[in-house]
Design an enzyme around this catalytic site. Structure first.
Site, short mmCIF file in Angstrom:
data_model
loop_
_atom_site.label_atom_id
_atom_site.label_comp_id
_atom_site.label_asym_id
_atom_site.label_seq_id
_atom_site.Cartn_x
_atom_site.Cartn_y
_atom_site.Cartn_z
N LYS A 203 0.99 -1.26 0.20
CA LYS A 203 -0.03 -0.04 0.07
C LYS A 203 0.87 1.32 0.06
CE LYS A 203 -3.44 2.44 2.59
NZ LYS A 203 -4.40 2.57 3.84
N GLU A 209 10.42 -4.91 3.85
CA GLU A 209 10.62 -6.33 3.45
C GLU A 209 10.28 -6.54 2.19
OE1 GLU A 209 9.24 -5.06 6.11
OE2 GLU A 209 9.23 -6.39 8.00
N GLY A 260 -4.78 -1.74 5.15
CA GLY A 260 -3.92 -2.78 4.58
C GLY A 260 -4.44 -4.27 5.14
N ARG A 261 -4.91 -4.21 6.47
CA ARG A 261 -5.40 -5.52 6.56
C ARG A 261 -6.84 -5.80 6.21
NH1 ARG A 261 -4.06 -2.44 10.73
NH2 ARG A 261 -5.76 -1.58 12.15
N GLU A 346 -3.58 -6.73 15.05
CA GLU A 346 -3.60 -5.40 14.69
C GLU A 346 -4.45 -4.30 14.98
OE1 GLU A 346 0.11 -4.84 11.67
OE2 GLU A 346 -1.97 -4.20 10.32
N HIS A 377 -3.37 -32.80 17.85
CA HIS A 377 -2.19 -33.40 18.14
C HIS A 377 -1.00 -32.65 18.50
CE1 HIS A 377 -4.27 -37.35 16.80
NE2 HIS A 377 -4.71 -36.54 15.98
N LYS A 515 9.87 -0.80 13.75
CA LYS A 515 10.57 -0.17 12.33
C LYS A 515 11.85 0.65 12.58
CE LYS A 515 6.18 -0.96 9.74
NZ LYS A 515 5.26 -0.22 8.88
O1 F6P Z 1 2.82 -4.15 9.81
C1 F6P Z 1 2.46 -2.73 9.43
C2 F6P Z 1 1.71 -2.88 8.52
O2 F6P Z 1 1.75 -1.29 8.06
C3 F6P Z 1 0.57 -3.35 8.12
O3 F6P Z 1 -0.59 -2.91 8.63
C4 F6P Z 1 0.36 -3.53 6.71
O4 F6P Z 1 -0.69 -4.45 6.24
C5 F6P Z 1 1.78 -4.05 6.39
O5 F6P Z 1 2.61 -3.33 7.38
C6 F6P Z 1 2.18 -3.97 4.90
O6 F6P Z 1 2.41 -2.48 4.48
P1 F6P Z 1 2.31 -2.13 3.05
O7 F6P Z 1 1.22 -2.66 2.15
O8 F6P Z 1 2.50 -0.52 3.07
O9 F6P Z 1 3.58 -2.59 2.52
#
Ligand code: F6P
Length: 546
Positions: A203, A209, A260-261, A346, A377, A515
């Site tokens: 987003k 990452e 995002g979620r 979250e 199990h 972060k």
């Molecule tokens: O972990 C924090 C967060 O902002 C989440 O809410 C989000 O889904 C994720 O990182 C990924 O963010 P982005 O879509 O901006 O890479």
């Protein structure tokens, strides 16, 4: 209807004190076995039907008095008004000044829903692209590598796995999320640039990452002889400029009012659409929309997201249960617990109310779980005999879909396995409730007991307290539409508990500190400089670099 002013927080509602008194006088002693013995109509009274989802709430520690007070709590807190404000696009995400409109993403075209034109245009172009990729004779694509994390990964990965039966042969979806190169490297080992499409999903397009994996993927692509990055890399992002700066020319954009979620319904769902096709993606949206309509229109007494959300408050704030386990009895829903962890923890893992005041009560429980029967199990021992009471949510699917390749004797055998699966699901909720008394355990022979232990001691080890609550959700089949409804049910249920807790369920500031510190530590992993660090961090850093 309550005539008192709307309480912004549940503890400011008159019903809060009444619930505390009710818990002390009756709630804490509630016994499920007695409740069923006393009321032959309990199952009928506590089962609910919502679009695509049937719910049995009868094995929960609630009765009509409890629910009446919880409903009063909901009304005191203006739940319906808060729901309507969200659905009307008011900027309820106060700390980010944003509306929360994932429901608009699954609304049908032309019905006067908010942002309908933009949503439909975005959906159409995303679906058209997905279909062009699925036309493998023309696209030449055999593998799609989706790179994203959190909400830009968990939803799509969970749905694609769940709807495996609807995917196309010869087109594989891979999901890479972790900054750990052990995630990306094995995925790329057997792929060829000419037949691979990368979807970079972020987003913000700033997530460490995702950018790291995207960069490494691009390096692999070029080194392995790939050409035409523009054709083999696309992005899904609300930051088209950053995606462009990364070198991506095709970006499917979306809006800041999609959290995002909550974004799998948007262009972030591109890998889902590639996997299951446009028609099935629309069915996923339609299932979710049907649940939204149920949430928006059904009286609170028969409103499934509301009932589940109220149960969550009852367990968390009055019984003090700190976690909830999710046990989907369908292998395809194996990633649902991970998805729900982000959705719920979250969203509702917050410690201050909307005014920034520290909350005097607990919020999000820990949500965890594993597909049944595997969990049985592993950790079910603790659910049955451990010292904590952990409500369990079972999800069963009536009719399996093992795929068209399953025929003949194997088909019959897998159908029998399905009966075993359902029997296990029923047995677990039954055992949690029923338990086994000391007397019952004493009557059983205990062939493995040591001679040094007397029968009573062994019986104490072999008895179960019972009275452990569970909810069972049943889908007729696991289809795009039923899965859409199930996910929307969870989203709206999380909204309900968050609204009563008076928190902002739509921000996530708690992830920022880590972060920022990571950004400060990263150069020290090259330089080895530990100046000013606390003893533990300095020691670990040196140990890692030694
Ligand atoms: O972990 C924090 C967060 O902002 C989440 O809410 C989000 O889904 C994720 O990182 C990924 O963010 P982005 O879509 O901006 O890479």
């Amino acid at each position: 209807m309550s005539s008192s002013p709307v309480a912004s927080r549940c503890d400011q509602s008159p019903a809060w004190g009444l619930l505390q008194a009710h818990f002390q006088s009756a709630g804490r002693r509630f016994d499920l076995r007695q409740a069923f013995a006393a009321d032959a109509g309990r199952y009928a009274a506590w089962t609910l039907t919502a679009p695509e989802v049937f719910a049995d709430l009868s094995k929960n520690r609630i009765d009509a008095d409890t629910m009446a007070l919880l409903l009063q709590l909901a009304r005191d807190c203006g739940l319906e008004g808060k729901r309507d404000a969200m659905l009307a696009g008011e900027p309820i995400n106060l700390t980010e000044g944003r509306a929360v409109l994932h429901s608009a993403l699954r609304a049908p075209a032309g019905k006067g829903f908010l942002f309908s034109d933009e949503v439909q245009a975005s959906l159409s172009s995303m679906l058209a692209f997905a279909e062009s990729v699925r036309d493998t004779s023309k696209s030449g694509i055999t593998d799609v590598v989706h790179i994203g994390i959190g909400g830009s990964d968990l939803g799509p990965a969970m749905v694609v796995r769940a709807l495996q039966a609807y995917t196309q042969h010869g087109l594989k979806l891979h999901f890479v999320s972790n900054v750990d190169g052990h995630d990306l490297a094995p995925v790329l080992r057997d792929l060829k640039p000419a037949t691979t499409l990368f979807v970079i999903a972020s987003k913000t397009f700033t997530t460490q990452e995702t950018l790291a994996n995207a960069l490494a993927a691009k390096a692999w692509f070029v080194a392995a002889g790939g050409s035409d990055i523009a054709r083999h890399f696309v992005a899904t992002s609300s930051n088209t400029a950053a995606a462009g700066a990364f070198g991506i020319t095709t970006t499917f954009g979306f809006w800041d009012w999609v959290g995002g979620r909550y974004s799998l319904w948007s262009v972030i769902g591109l890998p889902i659409a590639i996997a299951i096709g446009a028609e099935n993606f629309r069915a996923l949206l339609a299932g979710a929309h049907a649940m939204d309509q149920h949430f928006a229109r059904t009286p609170l007494e028969r409103n499934l997201p509301v009932q589940l959300g109220l149960l969550d408050i009852w367990y968390r704030n009055f019984h003090g249960f700190s976690s909830r386990s999710v046990a989907p009895y369908h292998q395809g829903l194996g990633r649902l617990p991970a998805y729900l962890q982000q959705l719920e923890m979250e969203s509702n893992g917050k410690g201050v109310d909307l005014e920034g005041q520290t909350l005097p009560y607990a919020t999000s429980p820990v949500v965890w779980g594993e597909a049944g029967t595997n969990g049985q199990h592993a950790y079910f021992q603790m659910l049955h005999q451990g010292t904590d009471v952990i409500p369990v949510e079972f999800i069963a699917v009536k009719t399996p879909n093992h795929g068209e390749h399953v025929q003949g004797e194997m088909k019959a055998l897998l159908l029998d396995q399905h009966r075993k699966l359902l029997a296990n699901c029923l047995a677990q909720s039954q055992a949690l409730m029923q338990g086994k008394s000391f007397e019952e355990a004493l009557q059983e022979s205990a062939p493995t007991a040591s001679k040094e232990l007397d029968a009573a001691t062994v019986a104490r080890h072999r008895s179960f307290p019972g009275n452990r609550p569970s909810t069972t959700l049943v889908l007729d089949r696991l289809t795009p539409s039923s899965l859409g409804a199930l996910i929307a049910l969870y989203e709206q249920r999380v909204f309900v508990s968050g609204a009563l807790w008076g928190i902002n369920s739509f921000d996530q500031w708690g992830v920022e500190l880590g972060k920022a510190l990571c950004g400060q530590l990263l150069p020290r992993l090259s330089s080895g400089d530990t100046t000013g660090l606390d003893g533990s961090t300095a020691g670990l850093l040196k140990h890692l670099l030694a």
